[in-house]
Scaffold this active site. Structure first.
Site, PDB file in Angstrom:
ATOM      1  N   CYS A 188      19.882 -42.740  -1.250  1.00 36.85           N
ATOM      2  CA  CYS A 188      19.847 -41.925  -2.471  1.00 36.85           C
ATOM      3  C   CYS A 188      20.084 -40.444  -2.207  1.00 36.85           C
ATOM      4  O   CYS A 188      20.942 -39.806  -2.828  1.00 36.85           O
ATOM      5  CB  CYS A 188      18.546 -42.156  -3.238  1.00 36.85           C
ATOM      6  N   HIS A 228      12.875 -40.894  -4.732  1.00 32.93           N
ATOM      7  CA  HIS A 228      14.205 -41.294  -5.219  1.00 32.93           C
ATOM      8  C   HIS A 228      14.845 -40.157  -6.004  1.00 32.93           C
ATOM      9  O   HIS A 228      14.200 -39.488  -6.811  1.00 32.93           O
ATOM     10  CB  HIS A 228      14.124 -42.536  -6.100  1.00 32.93           C
ATOM     11  N   HIS A 265      23.633 -42.895  -9.030  1.00 27.60           N
ATOM     12  CA  HIS A 265      22.799 -42.871  -7.822  1.00 27.60           C
ATOM     13  C   HIS A 265      23.122 -44.038  -6.906  1.00 27.60           C
ATOM     14  O   HIS A 265      23.868 -44.956  -7.252  1.00 27.60           O
ATOM     15  CB  HIS A 265      21.315 -42.886  -8.208  1.00 27.60           C
TER      16      HIS A 265
END
Length: 345
Positions: A259, A307, A319
């Protein structure tokens, strides 16, 4: 003159990973605790448990990334200090040699008078406290001794700093090993659960994910959100070009990403350097509420901020979700953890 040798750098601790057998054993014990022996979990139950395991693996991945960055930084710092110590030792040796060949010869032969003995002492502070009593030194020798004194103090400080950083480096390497084993364990558990599904159930899960991704992409295209800035537009455009690339732990592009690897790579394409990890990225700009988000802003999820993605407009983000997925659009409401805040770089 004493030869210049750089202090030998300690050997690196090898970071190990779980073997396949050990990982399978962990997964088996976990499954035994979650289900009655012989009872098969439903597709939805498997999905819920797998999603949780992947979340835990990603959480460990960001901690691993942080430890990895710290290790690289410490290694550079230790190397720089050791180089400085080596150069300083060479300078110290030159200063000592400069005190004169006679003193050096007397020192080597052991026939050294009290003044010269003090002059070449490893403790210049002690010498300066007593040298006046001998009254046998020239001003030039006193100046040389003071330089030696200053150089010895600096070397002692640098060696102490190197020792502390080496301890920190050893601790960081241990943490790297721990995080890697944790990641491998979670992924092994997830794969074990997925292997309990039939081919039809696996296909249904994949189709469900594809539908969700297509829906998010359509919502992005329907939106009319404007980028936060020209560089945000460039970063978002770069991330869009990576749609379909696989999520891989530690991936920073261009073939795979995790991420924070995707977001740091995307902004690098816009000539903006941002930190490597999601936690570090959360502190680099202006914090935003959901209503303030614009395309290209960073968006953070979960209480520990493990995240991060790029806001894509219309309530969607772009993402690298987790293991087993690819770079894609997704609704902010289906990430699996709460939206915390956005950041405008």
């Amino acid at each position: 003159m004493t030869s210049h040798r750089r202090p030998k750098q300690p050997s690196r601790t090898r970071v190990t990973v779980l073997t396949t057998a050990a990982a399978a054993a962990v997964a088996l014990s976990a499954n035994a605790a979650d289900a009655t022996p012989g009872q098969k979990l439903s597709r939805d139950e498997v999905k819920t448990k797998v999603d949780k395991l992947y979340e835990q693996a990603e959480q460990a991945t960001e901690k691993y990334n942080g430890a990895n960055e710290k290790q690289r930084k410490l290694q550079k710092e230790v190397s720089a200090i050791q180089d400085s110590v080596a150069r300083g030792q060479q300078e110290l040796n030159a200063l000592r040699d400069g005190l004169g060949s006679l003193a050096s010869a007397q020192y080597r032969s052991g026939g050294i008078d009290p003044s010269v003995q003090l002059l070449l002492s490893s403790d210049p502070d002690d010498f300066l406290a007593r040298a006046s009593a001998l009254d046998q030194l020239s001003s030039r020798q006193v100046d040389a001794l003071k330089k030696i004194q200053g150089k010895q103090r600096k070397l002692a400080q640098e060696r102490a700093e190197a020792t502390e950083k080496l301890k920190d480096l050893a601790t960081t390497r241990t943490e790297l090993g721990d995080r890697k084993r944790e990641i491998q364990s979670k992924l092994a558990e997830a794969q074990k659960l997925l292997n309990t599904l039939t081919a039809k159930e696996k296909a249904a899960l994949a189709a469900e994910q594809q539908r969700a991704s297509r829906s998010s992409a359509e919502r992005v295209n329907l939106g009319h959100d404007t980028p936060a800035s020209g560089r945000a537009r460039a970063a978002f455009s770069a991330a869009q070009s990576q749609i379909g690339k696989p999520y891989v732990r530690g991936g920073t592009g261009p073939s795979s990403y995790d991420c924070s690897g995707l977001t740091s790579w995307a902004y690098a394409q816009a000539d903006v350097a941002i930190p490597r990890t999601s936690e570090a990225q959360s502190g680099i700009g202006t914090r935003l509420t959901r209503s303030q988000l614009q395309v290209g802003d960073l968006v953070f999820f979960f209480d520990d901020l493990h995240h991060v993605g790029l806001y894509a407009g219309n309530g969607q983000i772009l993402h690298a979700p987790r293991s087993g997925t690819v770079v894609r659009y997704e609704s902010m409401d289906t990430i699996g953890g709460p939206f915390m805040f956005g950041v405008r770089v």
